[in-house]
Design a protein around this motif. Structure first.
Motif, short mmCIF file in Angstrom:
data_model
loop_
_atom_site.label_atom_id
_atom_site.label_comp_id
_atom_site.label_asym_id
_atom_site.label_seq_id
_atom_site.Cartn_x
_atom_site.Cartn_y
_atom_site.Cartn_z
N PRO A 12 0.90 -1.09 0.02
CA PRO A 12 0.25 0.06 0.12
C PRO A 12 0.94 1.17 -0.07
O PRO A 12 1.66 1.42 0.83
CB PRO A 12 -0.94 -0.17 1.16
N THR A 13 0.62 2.17 -0.90
CA THR A 13 1.34 3.56 -1.02
C THR A 13 0.36 4.50 -1.45
O THR A 13 -0.58 4.35 -2.21
CB THR A 13 2.36 3.14 -2.26
N ASP A 14 0.81 5.85 -1.00
CA ASP A 14 0.04 6.87 -1.26
C ASP A 14 0.36 7.23 -2.79
O ASP A 14 1.50 7.28 -3.00
CB ASP A 14 0.20 7.89 -0.28
N ILE A 15 -0.73 8.23 -3.34
CA ILE A 15 -0.24 8.72 -4.65
C ILE A 15 -0.32 10.19 -4.66
O ILE A 15 -0.52 11.00 -5.83
CB ILE A 15 -1.58 8.34 -5.59
N CYS A 16 0.10 10.74 -3.32
CA CYS A 16 -0.03 12.42 -3.29
C CYS A 16 0.88 12.88 -4.31
O CYS A 16 0.35 14.08 -4.98
CB CYS A 16 0.27 12.63 -1.78
N PHE A 17 1.94 12.39 -4.56
CA PHE A 17 3.01 13.20 -5.36
C PHE A 17 2.73 13.18 -6.84
O PHE A 17 2.53 14.60 -7.51
CB PHE A 17 4.71 12.42 -5.21
N SER A 18 2.27 12.02 -7.12
CA SER A 18 1.72 11.89 -8.67
C SER A 18 0.38 12.72 -8.82
O SER A 18 0.31 13.47 -10.10
CB SER A 18 1.52 10.72 -9.28
N PHE A 19 -0.44 12.75 -7.85
CA PHE A 19 -1.67 13.40 -7.83
C PHE A 19 -1.59 14.83 -7.87
O PHE A 19 -2.32 15.61 -8.63
CB PHE A 19 -2.58 12.88 -6.90
N GLU A 20 -0.63 15.35 -7.30
CA GLU A 20 -0.29 16.90 -7.23
C GLU A 20 0.04 17.39 -8.63
O GLU A 20 -0.52 18.26 -9.13
CB GLU A 20 0.94 17.20 -6.29
N LEU A 63 -8.19 18.14 -0.60
CA LEU A 63 -8.16 17.06 0.51
C LEU A 63 -7.59 15.86 0.35
O LEU A 63 -6.47 15.22 1.05
CB LEU A 63 -9.65 16.83 0.94
N VAL A 64 -7.70 15.43 -1.23
CA VAL A 64 -6.91 14.01 -1.46
C VAL A 64 -5.51 14.19 -1.50
O VAL A 64 -4.89 13.29 -1.05
CB VAL A 64 -7.31 13.68 -2.89
#
Length: 258
Positions: A12-20, A63-64
């Protein structure tokens, strides 16, 4: 047209960097202003966020970006409308249940005359060619495997054959996931990158943001990111060839054995 973003990982990994960087293309650095959405698979569940506002100014997108949701499969989409009004029901991704799992779909392109393909169990709620295509795909799969969930080889065979026929109707780049596998089909433009040890720094194209993955990961981590066009300018992205349907699992493409 629209743009796609997907992530498939072995942990499980977050996608915050790519989503930014991806969100900036929704009205700041690009023209995809007609809504957005993102789906996170978490075990058997699927958490979704959508908004008809441009992602670049959406409070929900903010938020995401600030909430590091960890998932092994993510599908996101920013929309430039071709068919269907700018409404929430026309925002991708779209979600349905099949064989006891959620299936999620997002499409980049334009398909002509999908109305002729509508009869079946799954029906669209909005007006987009994309949701109609998703329902049609699921109806074919449900009909082809009426006795239950098929093997991956069986599933891929029918999915590839159906995708090839649907691609004759227009541009059909898509991401399709069920929480275990992420399918990526290229009609015109789709790229991916595999991040694994030794990890390095990455810099976004659409925002002046750099992250050092070495400091955030474990040596055994592996992450595949799929995007319509590359999100970073200091990494090598692999173009998916037109007509190619790739399956990602545990952060890497896999081959289907016949």
């Amino acid at each position: 047209m629209c743009q796609l973003l997907g992530m498939n990982c072995n942990v499980p990994t977050d996608i915050c960097f790519s989503f930014e960087g991806f969100c900036a293309r929704g009205g700041k650095t690009d023209e995809h202003r007609d809504g957005w959405g993102i789906a996170f698979f978490e075990g058997k569940a699927c958490r979704m966020f959508q908004d008809a506002k441009p992602s670049a100014i959406s409070p929900i997108a903010d938020l995401v970006k600030r909430y590091p949701i960890k998932s092994t499969n993510v599908i996101a989409h920013i929309r430039k409308a071709t068919q269907g009004d700018i409404r929430l029901e026309n925002c991708h991704p779209f979600r349905r249940e099949m064989w006891g799992n959620y299936w999620v779909f997002a499409h980049n392109g334009n398909l002509i005359d999908m109305n002729s393909e509508l009869p079946g169990f799954y029906q669209p709620i909005g007006q987009t060619d994309s949701e109609k295509a998703f329902c049609y795909l699921l109806n074919i799969l449900r009909r082809s495997f009426a006795d239950g969930k098929p093997t991956l080889t069986q599933l891929y065979s029918v999915l590839k054959q159906t995708t090839d026929l649907m691609a004759e109707k227009g541009v059909f780049n898509y991401l399709l996931g069920n929480g275990e596998y992420l399918f990526a089909h290229c009609s015109t433009h789709l790229h991916y990158i595999i991040r694994s040890s030794p990890f390095s720094q990455a810099h976004l194209i659409d925002e002046d943001l750099t992250v050092d993955f070495q400091a955030l990961t474990h040596p055994t981590d592996r992450v595949a990111v799929i995007a319509t066009t590359p999100l970073t300018d200091n990494e090598v992205w692999t173009p998916i060839q037109p007509g190619e349907l790739i399956i990602f699992r545990d952060g890497a493409p896999i081959e289907v054995k016949s």
